[in-house]
Design a protein around this motif. Structure first.
Motif, PDB file in Angstrom:
ATOM      1  N   GLY A 181       0.805  -1.216   0.000  1.00  0.00           N
ATOM      2  CA  GLY A 181       0.000   0.000   0.000  1.00  0.00           C
ATOM      3  C   GLY A 181       0.832   1.257   0.000  1.00  0.00           C
ATOM      4  N   GLY A 182       2.091   1.154  -0.472  1.00  0.00           N
ATOM      5  CA  GLY A 182       2.980   2.314  -0.501  1.00  0.00           C
ATOM      6  C   GLY A 182       2.338   3.489  -1.204  1.00  0.00           C
ATOM      7  N   TRP A 183       2.649   4.694  -0.765  1.00  0.00           N
ATOM      8  CA  TRP A 183       1.892   5.865  -1.200  1.00  0.00           C
ATOM      9  C   TRP A 183       2.111   6.201  -2.672  1.00  0.00           C
ATOM     10  N   GLN A 184       3.340   6.250  -3.127  1.00  0.00           N
ATOM     11  CA  GLN A 184       3.595   6.647  -4.517  1.00  0.00           C
ATOM     12  C   GLN A 184       3.669   5.406  -5.400  1.00  0.00           C
ATOM     13  N   ALA A 185       2.504   4.921  -5.818  1.00  0.00           N
ATOM     14  CA  ALA A 185       2.439   3.732  -6.658  1.00  0.00           C
ATOM     15  C   ALA A 185       2.572   4.143  -8.117  1.00  0.00           C
ATOM     16  N   ARG A 186       3.560   3.610  -8.807  1.00  0.00           N
ATOM     17  CA  ARG A 186       3.855   4.008 -10.185  1.00  0.00           C
ATOM     18  C   ARG A 186       3.584   2.893 -11.184  1.00  0.00           C
ATOM     19  N   SER A 191      -5.372  -1.149  -4.034  1.00  0.00           N
ATOM     20  CA  SER A 191      -5.497  -0.140  -2.986  1.00  0.00           C
ATOM     21  C   SER A 191      -5.075  -0.741  -1.648  1.00  0.00           C
ATOM     22  N   PRO A 192      -4.740   0.095  -0.650  1.00  0.00           N
ATOM     23  CA  PRO A 192      -4.336  -0.446   0.653  1.00  0.00           C
ATOM     24  C   PRO A 192      -5.352  -1.394   1.270  1.00  0.00           C
ATOM     25  N   ASP A 193      -6.665  -1.163   1.033  1.00  0.00           N
ATOM     26  CA  ASP A 193      -7.672  -2.076   1.577  1.00  0.00           C
ATOM     27  C   ASP A 193      -7.975  -3.243   0.634  1.00  0.00           C
ATOM     28  N   GLU A 194      -7.246  -3.297  -0.484  1.00  0.00           N
ATOM     29  CA  GLU A 194      -7.321  -4.395  -1.460  1.00  0.00           C
ATOM     30  C   GLU A 194      -8.689  -4.515  -2.144  1.00  0.00           C
ATOM     31  N   LYS A 195      -9.475  -3.441  -2.132  1.00  0.00           N
ATOM     32  CA  LYS A 195     -10.792  -3.480  -2.767  1.00  0.00           C
ATOM     33  C   LYS A 195     -10.786  -2.942  -4.193  1.00  0.00           C
ATOM     34  N   TRP A 196      -9.702  -2.258  -4.581  1.00  0.00           N
ATOM     35  CA  TRP A 196      -9.627  -1.624  -5.896  1.00  0.00           C
ATOM     36  C   TRP A 196      -8.298  -1.953  -6.562  1.00  0.00           C
ATOM     37  N   HIS A 197      -8.344  -2.027  -7.886  1.00  0.00           N
ATOM     38  CA  HIS A 197      -7.131  -2.289  -8.661  1.00  0.00           C
ATOM     39  C   HIS A 197      -6.919  -1.138  -9.646  1.00  0.00           C
ATOM     40  N   VAL A 235       7.456  11.723 -17.935  1.00  0.00           N
ATOM     41  CA  VAL A 235       7.875  12.104 -16.594  1.00  0.00           C
ATOM     42  C   VAL A 235       7.102  11.215 -15.627  1.00  0.00           C
ATOM     43  N   PRO A 236       7.705  10.759 -14.512  1.00  0.00           N
ATOM     44  CA  PRO A 236       7.006   9.821 -13.629  1.00  0.00           C
ATOM     45  C   PRO A 236       5.601  10.288 -13.233  1.00  0.00           C
ATOM     46  N   SER A 237       4.652   9.356 -13.313  1.00  0.00           N
ATOM     47  CA  SER A 237       3.288   9.569 -12.825  1.00  0.00           C
ATOM     48  C   SER A 237       3.051   8.590 -11.688  1.00  0.00           C
ATOM     49  N   TRP A 238       2.278   9.010 -10.683  1.00  0.00           N
ATOM     50  CA  TRP A 238       2.020   8.095  -9.577  1.00  0.00           C
ATOM     51  C   TRP A 238       0.653   8.325  -8.960  1.00  0.00           C
ATOM     52  N   VAL A 239       0.215   7.326  -8.211  1.00  0.00           N
ATOM     53  CA  VAL A 239      -1.050   7.375  -7.473  1.00  0.00           C
ATOM     54  C   VAL A 239      -0.729   7.362  -5.983  1.00  0.00           C
ATOM     55  N   LEU A 240      -1.418   8.206  -5.246  1.00  0.00           N
ATOM     56  CA  LEU A 240      -1.180   8.373  -3.812  1.00  0.00           C
ATOM     57  C   LEU A 240      -2.498   8.132  -3.074  1.00  0.00           C
ATOM     58  N   TRP A 241      -2.572   7.051  -2.289  1.00  0.00           N
ATOM     59  CA  TRP A 241      -3.800   6.694  -1.567  1.00  0.00           C
ATOM     60  C   TRP A 241      -3.827   7.304  -0.176  1.00  0.00           C
ATOM     61  N   ASN A 242      -5.013   7.756   0.269  1.00  0.00           N
ATOM     62  CA  ASN A 242      -5.137   8.183   1.653  1.00  0.00           C
ATOM     63  C   ASN A 242      -5.254   6.941   2.541  1.00  0.00           C
ATOM     64  N   PRO A 243      -5.112   7.083   3.860  1.00  0.00           N
ATOM     65  CA  PRO A 243      -5.114   5.909   4.740  1.00  0.00           C
ATOM     66  C   PRO A 243      -6.401   5.086   4.697  1.00  0.00           C
ATOM     67  N   ASP A 244      -7.530   5.715   4.350  1.00  0.00           N
ATOM     68  CA  ASP A 244      -8.809   5.009   4.370  1.00  0.00           C
ATOM     69  C   ASP A 244      -9.202   4.417   3.015  1.00  0.00           C
ATOM     70  N   SER A 245      -8.372   4.603   2.014  1.00  0.00           N
ATOM     71  CA  SER A 245      -8.625   4.094   0.654  1.00  0.00           C
ATOM     72  C   SER A 245      -9.906   4.644   0.035  1.00  0.00           C
ATOM     73  N   ASP A 246     -10.337   5.832   0.470  1.00  0.00           N
ATOM     74  CA  ASP A 246     -11.516   6.444  -0.147  1.00  0.00           C
ATOM     75  C   ASP A 246     -11.199   7.781  -0.809  1.00  0.00           C
ATOM     76  N   PHE A 264      -9.419  12.326  -6.507  1.00  0.00           N
ATOM     77  CA  PHE A 264     -10.670  11.589  -6.665  1.00  0.00           C
ATOM     78  C   PHE A 264     -11.145  11.096  -5.298  1.00  0.00           C
ATOM     79  N   ARG A 265     -12.477  11.046  -5.135  1.00  0.00           N
ATOM     80  CA  ARG A 265     -13.056  10.518  -3.898  1.00  0.00           C
ATOM     81  C   ARG A 265     -14.073   9.444  -4.225  1.00  0.00           C
ATOM     82  N   LEU A 266     -14.186   8.482  -3.325  1.00  0.00           N
ATOM     83  CA  LEU A 266     -15.113   7.377  -3.516  1.00  0.00           C
ATOM     84  C   LEU A 266     -16.488   7.779  -2.996  1.00  0.00           C
ATOM     85  N   VAL A 267     -17.476   7.761  -3.873  1.00  0.00           N
ATOM     86  CA  VAL A 267     -18.857   8.077  -3.511  1.00  0.00           C
ATOM     87  C   VAL A 267     -19.700   6.855  -3.864  1.00  0.00           C
TER      88      VAL A 267
END
Length: 353
Positions: A181-186, A191-197, A235-246, A264-267
């Motif tokens: 669940g490292g923050w800068q996923a390239r 996702s950290p909660d393993e619910k999303w790919h 140039v490097p692109s990355w995804v950064l997840w918040n602790p709650d994966s939302d 982005f936020r999960l609704v």
């Protein structure tokens, strides 16, 4: 060195009061002493243990009281994954089995010295550590890592380490980035909660789109980036997840001099885009009106301060002939429960020692 002429953004009242209480009647050295003391305690304990790969259970007993619950949990999750890898593939070398997990260089550290500390409201506390690795007959390798601390009940706890070594084979830019669940996923990841790919689609070195889909594939993929006509540059692109994966941030590198960050936020079961506030809109208008042109604009998702606050590293430079101006800031962007993003704080980034 750029001159800072732009007026600061107004912080939240709570942050102002907290910082005022923290700083009143204290010298800079006194204000930063608790963070420096925490760094000294952590690093002395860490290097006395001579850890290779993940800390053992006995080593974690000594370190756990110095780590945030989030970092502690990430290390324990890595150990669980490692044990599962050993069970499934006993003849293969598992992840996190060797090397210096807590420093830029795989071989480790032979000498260290703490550098400057930094703290401001809405931004994590940091302490630089100057490091050396040297074998008996070899030229020394020197670099600087940055320890990142969060305050928990009047105690400063380590939450991450930013790796400052500048060599090609560094495994990640941070300790968190080396853990599950490292923050800068390239690359493609869960996702950290393993619910999303999340999937990165590339055309050579260029990222053409980034999509997200439920891990169980119960829904169709959703494009986080790629619907527009212009792909991200090489140039490097990355995804950064918040602790709650939302909440997640997507950093896109359009060119070495221009980058941007999407939020982005999960609704429910859908990911909705959050409008990033424009930084220094009036100041930019004034600069343009006076004949200045923006030559650099780097809006880089750096880390999540908490579950709802993204810290962005923002650099901008402007030029008009031989005249130049600009600034370098850490900007805290808070996302409310209804999906509105607002700037809560902007502070200068710490300079080099």
């Amino acid at each position: 060195m750029f001159k800072h002429v732009m007026k600061p953004l107004a912080p939240l009242l709570a942050l102002t009061l907290a910082y005022a209480a923290f700083t009143t009647g204290r010298s800079p050295e006194e204000r930063l002493a608790p963070i420096s003391d925490a760094a000294k305690t952590f690093y002395t304990t860490l290097r006395a243990e001579r850890i290779s790969g993940l800390p053992s259970e006995e080593q974690m007993k000594k370190l756990s009281g110095l780590l945030t619950p989030g970092l502690h949990a990430a290390i324990l999750k890595a150990r669980a994954e490692q044990q599962e890898q050993i069970k499934k593939h006993p003849d293969d070398k598992p992840n996190w089995i060797e090397g210096d997990l807590f420093g830029s260089l795989f071989e480790g550290v032979t000498q260290w010295e703490l550098g400057s500390a930094f703290f401001a409201p809405g931004v994590d506390g940091t302490v630089k550590v100057n490091l050396t690795y040297q074998e008996a007959t070899e030229k020394p390798t020197k670099w600087t890592d940055i320890l990142v601390f969060k305050q928990r009940e009047e105690k400063w706890l380590l939450d991450d380490i930013r790796m400052g070594g500048e060599w090609a084979f560094k495994s990640a830019d941070s300790l968190r980035g080396r853990l599950p669940g490292g923050w800068q996923a390239r690359e493609d990841h869960d996702s950290p909660d393993e619910k999303w790919h999340v999937t990165f689609q590339r055309d050579g070195e260029v990222v053409s789109n980034i999509s997200i889909q439920a891990a169980d594939k119960s829904g169709l993929p959703h494009l986080l980036f790629g619907a527009e006509s212009s792909p991200a540059g090489g140039v490097p692109s990355w995804v950064l997840w918040n602790p709650d994966s939302d909440l997640l941030a997507v950093r896109l590198g359009d060119s070495p001099r221009f980058t941007r960050t999407l939020i982005f936020r999960l609704v429910g079961h859908e990911w909705k885009k959050v409008e990033m506030p424009v930084f220094y809109a009036e100041e930019k208008k004034t600069m343009a009106g006076n004949g200045f042109r923006e030559t650099d604009s780097l809006i880089d998702a750096d880390h999540w301060y908490d579950a709802n606050t993204l810290v962005v590293k923002y650099f901008s430079s402007w030029a008009n002939g031989d005249d130049g101006d600009g600034y370098s800031k850490y900007i805290s962007v808070q996302i409310s429960a209804d999906g509105k993003a607002s700037v809560t704080e902007a502070v200068d980034t710490p300079g080099k020692d």
